[in-house]
Enzyme design. Structure first.
Site, PDB file in Angstrom:
ATOM      1  CG  ASN A 171      -0.394  -0.429   2.481  1.00  0.00           C
ATOM      2  OD1 ASN A 171       0.717  -0.957   2.539  1.00  0.00           O
ATOM      3  ND2 ASN A 171      -1.127  -0.209   3.551  1.00  0.00           N
ATOM      4  N   GLY A 245       2.034  -6.626   7.085  1.00  0.00           N
ATOM      5  CA  GLY A 245       1.039  -7.303   6.258  1.00  0.00           C
ATOM      6  C   GLY A 245      -0.107  -7.826   7.109  1.00  0.00           C
ATOM      7  CB  SER A 246      -2.737 -10.267   6.331  1.00  0.00           C
ATOM      8  OG  SER A 246      -2.032 -11.469   6.023  1.00  0.00           O
ATOM      9  CB  VAL A 247      -3.582 -11.303  11.468  1.00  0.00           C
ATOM     10  CG1 VAL A 247      -3.431 -12.301  12.615  1.00  0.00           C
ATOM     11  CG2 VAL A 247      -3.823  -9.904  12.012  1.00  0.00           C
ATOM     12  CB  ALA A 248      -3.536 -14.973   7.565  1.00  0.00           C
ATOM     13  CB  THR A 249       1.017 -13.034   5.733  1.00  0.00           C
ATOM     14  OG1 THR A 249      -0.004 -13.188   4.744  1.00  0.00           O
ATOM     15  CG2 THR A 249       2.362 -13.290   5.086  1.00  0.00           C
ATOM     16  N   GLY A 250       1.443 -12.912   8.948  1.00  0.00           N
ATOM     17  CA  GLY A 250       2.310 -12.729  10.101  1.00  0.00           C
ATOM     18  C   GLY A 250       2.468 -14.006  10.898  1.00  0.00           C
ATOM     19  CD  GLU A 269       1.936  -1.614  10.766  1.00  0.00           C
ATOM     20  OE1 GLU A 269       0.803  -2.132  10.916  1.00  0.00           O
ATOM     21  OE2 GLU A 269       2.190  -0.769   9.916  1.00  0.00           O
ATOM     22  CB  CYS A 305      -2.840  -2.007   9.088  1.00  0.00           C
ATOM     23  SG  CYS A 305      -1.321  -1.054   9.191  1.00  0.00           S
TER      24      CYS A 305
END
Length: 505
Positions: A171, A245-250, A269, A305
């Site tokens: 982004n 990035g996203s929670v899932a990728t984190g 983050e 985010c």
């Protein structure tokens, strides 16, 4: 860019025109040298605002990562030993070049990630400022002395980790490339940067500007998909990294680091579903403007985010505030990202557009009222892009999917409340805790709310503004660790305690 580029030649991305298409494969940078993937693999990058192919980008694999790690290891001791003033001069020079080329970098990002040219140009300026600030913050890496014993000297030093990695999101391509690179370099580390495969060109353009500034090996920018991210997280030499990035990728990064066989320090983050709480005594016109600004409609189409995407507003002023927000958001000019007059551009891809459509439909099915937007625009000029209108869902039930999960698009959910306790309970009910905003003329109510809110970055009677020296970080599933300012520079150092016994005369 031409088919005839020779090995090691930097791509001329700064000359990318609004209608241009890149020819040949855009290489990545290994320690300042431009290379195509050892495997020959490439991936395509598209302009979200038009749906057209921009070109092909080299897809780095484990062999390419190994080259970058070795290049970094070879120069790490010399870079760490360099005087702070020398490092600061080089980092500041990159900041100067980024500022000088802000308009060109803004155009690259507008084409590659779909956000408006004006916003992405401003991003490049912020990235330049981050570099300039980090160069100065290197002077603040101080140890301490401890007067514990009479015949010994006790002190601490701060030292770099060595080879570190930073994985950034789509982004804010140029801004994140600069802002994440800067503190790690200032702390004396050498850096491997992985931009998102959805918008890789801004980081590569920044690397082109840096290619003759830093010693070979200090900076590598590797482009690739999830496989490259997993390889970075798992590499045993890289003991310090960050992920945006996203929670899932984190969580996937966390698993990879856990299975790497070595202990790593990681900053996360991640996502946010952030509340903006409006009390009945607030300046309602200012609060409504803040709601629209906090949603980042006109910066990244809500793809942030930190966006305050949950409006929790007191019932006594609920209708008045919603009417003001609808009027303001409905007047936003949507257009091609490369048009300087455009206020709101395209989402990153059609998948994001479809997610917005699905979540809006589900919200209406759960009882929410659609009062603005909810669909792609009807403008034929925008037909090929991934656009979505500014959207406001009113009377969203507590517990509805759209009030719990991050849309990562221009969708605002509104829920009224009657008591302060109810507002705070709703704000804290989610697994996220990144940002929050409170609007009230009552300083006691403001400070009570700040004390009770479970979020890492809070505004009172403001929203969205970020201050370079104020630390930024999330609570709960929104992340771990801090970014921005001296705190981030310090996080890229390790403390060493030294105890020296002084022999008696």
């Amino acid at each position: 860019m031409t088919q005839g580029r020779t090995a090691g030649e930097a791509p001329d991305l700064l000359n990318l025109s609004p209608t241009g298409r890149l020819e040949g494969t855009v290489p990545f940078s290994v320690g300042g040298r431009w290379r195509e993937a050892a495997s020959g693999a490439t991936f395509e990058t598209y302009a979200p605002g038009t749906g057209r192919l921009i070109g092909r980008v080299a897809d780095a694999g484990e062999d390419d990562l190994e080259l970058a790690v070795e290049a970094a290891r070879s120069v790490a001791p010399a870079w760490a030993a360099m005087a702070v003033a020398e490092r600061a001069e080089l980092i500041t020079e990159l900041g100067r070049r980024v500022a000088e080329n802000a308009e060109a970098l803004g155009m690259i990002d507008a084409i590659d990630n779909g956000s408006p040219l004006t916003a992405m140009t401003a991003d490049a300026v912020k990235g330049a400022n981050s570099l300039k600030l980090a160069g100065l913050l290197g002077y603040e890496l101080k140890g301490h002395t401890y007067p514990i014993s009479g015949r010994s000297l006790h002190y601490t030093t701060l030292e770099p980790w060595g080879v570190v990695a930073r994985i950034i999101a789509f982004n804010h391509p140029t801004l994140f490339a600069c802002a994440r690179l800067a503190p790690a370099l200032a702390a004396g580390n050498v850096v491997i940067l992985k931009p998102s495969e959805l918008a890789p060109l801004g980081a590569l353009a920044m690397a082109g500007l840096a290619s003759d500034i830093f010693p070979p090996g200090v900076l590598s920018v590797l482009t690739g998909g999830p496989g490259l991210g997993r390889a970075i997280a798992a590499h045993p030499v890289i003991r310090r990294l960050s992920f945006t990035g996203s929670v899932a990728t984190g969580l996937a990064v966390m698993r990879e680091t856990a299975e790497s066989g070595v202990i790593k320090s990681v900053t996360y983050e991640l996502g946010g579903k952030n509340p903006i709480i409006v009390f009945p005594d607030a300046d309602l016109d200012a609060a409504a403007r803040a709601v629209v600004r906090g949603m980042n409609f006109t910066r990244v189409q809500g793809q942030s985010c930190g966006s305050t995407s949950r409006l929790l507003v007191h019932r006594d002023v609920h209708r008045q505030v919603v009417d003001l927000v609808v009027e303001l958001a409905g007047a936003i000019r949507i257009g091609l990202p490369t048009d300087p007059a455009t206020e709101m551009g395209s989402l990153i891809n059609i998948g994001s557009q479809e997610r917005c459509t699905r979540m809006v439909g589900a919200a209406v099915g759960e009882g929410a009222r659609l009062v603005l937007g909810g669909t792609p625009p009807a403008d034929p000029e925008l037909e090929g892009g991934a656009y979505f209108l500014p959207t406001v869902l009113d009377d969203v039930p507590v517990g509805a999917e759209v009030s719990r999960e991050e849309v990562f698009g221009p969708v605002l959910s509104v829920t009224p409340w009657s008591s302060e306790d109810e507002a705070i309970d709703q704000a804290n009910a989610l697994r996220f805790g990144l940002t929050a905003s409170v609007w009230t003329a009552d300083i006691d109510a403001a400070l009570r709310s700040v004390q009770r809110l479970e979020a890492g970055y809070i505004w009172v009677n403001d929203v969205e503004t970020r201050y370079l020296t104020v630390p930024f970080g999330g609570w709960k599933d929104s992340g771990a660790g801090l970014e921005q300012g001296l705190d981030e520079v310090l996080s890229f150092t390790r403390m060493k305690s030294v105890n020296v016994t002084i022999a008696p005369q």
